[in-house]
Scaffold this motif. Structure first.
Motif, short mmCIF file in Angstrom:
data_model
loop_
_atom_site.label_atom_id
_atom_site.label_comp_id
_atom_site.label_asym_id
_atom_site.label_seq_id
_atom_site.Cartn_x
_atom_site.Cartn_y
_atom_site.Cartn_z
N LEU A 137 -0.58 7.73 -12.44
CA LEU A 137 0.52 7.04 -11.83
C LEU A 137 0.25 5.48 -11.50
CD1 LEU A 137 3.49 6.83 -10.86
CD2 LEU A 137 2.54 7.42 -8.49
N GLY A 138 -0.93 5.57 -10.73
CA GLY A 138 -1.60 4.33 -10.54
C GLY A 138 -2.77 4.43 -9.57
N VAL A 139 -3.33 3.23 -9.15
CA VAL A 139 -4.44 2.91 -8.41
C VAL A 139 -4.05 2.66 -6.88
CG1 VAL A 139 -6.49 1.42 -8.23
CG2 VAL A 139 -5.42 2.07 -10.43
N VAL A 140 -4.70 3.36 -6.05
CA VAL A 140 -4.43 3.04 -4.46
C VAL A 140 -4.97 1.45 -4.22
CG1 VAL A 140 -5.15 3.58 -2.28
CG2 VAL A 140 -4.81 5.41 -3.96
N VAL A 141 -3.94 0.68 -3.87
CA VAL A 141 -4.20 -0.64 -3.25
C VAL A 141 -4.85 -0.68 -1.83
CG1 VAL A 141 -3.36 -2.96 -3.08
CG2 VAL A 141 -2.66 -1.35 -4.84
N ARG A 142 -4.26 0.16 -1.14
CA ARG A 142 -4.75 -0.02 0.29
C ARG A 142 -4.01 1.21 1.12
NH1 ARG A 142 -2.95 -4.77 3.86
NH2 ARG A 142 -3.38 -2.84 5.27
N SER A 143 -4.49 1.52 2.52
CA SER A 143 -3.90 2.48 3.17
C SER A 143 -3.08 1.71 4.13
CB SER A 143 -5.21 3.04 4.13
OG SER A 143 -4.91 3.99 5.21
N LEU A 144 -1.96 2.50 4.35
CA LEU A 144 -0.93 1.80 5.11
C LEU A 144 -0.99 2.42 6.59
CD1 LEU A 144 1.96 1.67 2.72
CD2 LEU A 144 0.48 -0.14 3.52
N SER A 145 -1.88 3.26 6.79
CA SER A 145 -2.14 3.92 8.03
C SER A 145 -3.49 3.58 8.79
CB SER A 145 -2.21 5.62 7.74
OG SER A 145 -1.29 6.22 6.88
N SER A 146 -3.10 3.49 10.00
CA SER A 146 -4.35 3.07 11.04
C SER A 146 -5.00 4.49 11.17
CB SER A 146 -3.70 2.53 12.34
OG SER A 146 -2.89 3.51 12.89
N LYS A 147 -6.19 4.34 11.03
CA LYS A 147 -7.04 5.44 11.16
C LYS A 147 -7.79 5.50 12.67
CE LYS A 147 -8.29 5.74 6.54
NZ LYS A 147 -8.19 6.79 5.62
N PRO A 148 -7.81 6.89 13.38
CA PRO A 148 -8.26 6.91 14.63
C PRO A 148 -9.94 6.92 14.40
CG PRO A 148 -6.89 8.65 13.84
CD PRO A 148 -7.01 8.03 12.69
#
Length: 166
Positions: A137-148
């Motif tokens: 489908l496509g390539v992950v550009v960035r995470s939209l979640s903040s990581k603990p």
């Protein structure tokens, strides 16, 4: 007065065009499996750019199901998220040779990719063999979640319409 209205109208039309183009090119996907942990954990949301070309090392979202499964493996969720570790022409990685019945030193065939999860629990090319490149489908550009601060293992990602990925 009229010139200000024209400027506003042009800006509204321009914003609508940008929104339509972005919607066709970008998709938000929610991770639901542990295969990409600790990079992406269950509940993480990632922004995916629809594209047909990928590079080694990129994380991709792809269609994982077919009537007979991805390859010879069991049926999976409709979408999956994994890292590309080999492209057509690259040597088949040693941990994938058995799954694809390749001779040592063989190259990845055209229109195929080797994808592997970042986590310790991942069904991927080491199990199912090559991923057909047309499933991406496509390539992950960035995470939209903040990581603990303390990462925990979690499941894979959901699909482009928000359903979980494996």
């Amino acid at each position: 007065m009229w010139s200000a209205l024209i400027v506003v109208a042009v800006l509204v039309v321009l914003a609508a065009v940008v929104a339509v183009v972005a919607r066709r090119r970008l998709v938000v996907v929610q991770v639901s499996g542990v295969s990409m942990s600790p990079t992406y954990r269950p509940g993480d949301r990632v922004l995916v750019r629809r594209t047909g070309s990928v590079r080694r090392g990129q994380v991709v979202v792809f269609e994982s199901t077919r009537p007979s499964g991805w390859g010879t493996g069991p049926p999976a969720a409709p979408w999956a998220i994994k890292r590309v570790t080999a492209l057509p022409g690259d040597p088949v990685p040693a941990d994938v040779v058995r799954a694809v019945a390749a001779e040592p030193g063989a190259g990845v065939p055209e229109h195929a990719l080797v994808v592997v999860g970042d986590g310790t629990s991942s069904a991927d090319s080491r199990v199912w063999g090559y991923l057909p490149a047309d499933r991406v489908l496509g390539v992950v550009v960035r995470s939209l979640s903040s990581k603990p601060s303390s990462p925990e293992p979690g499941p894979s990602s959901p699909g482009p319409s928000g359903e979980p990925l494996s």
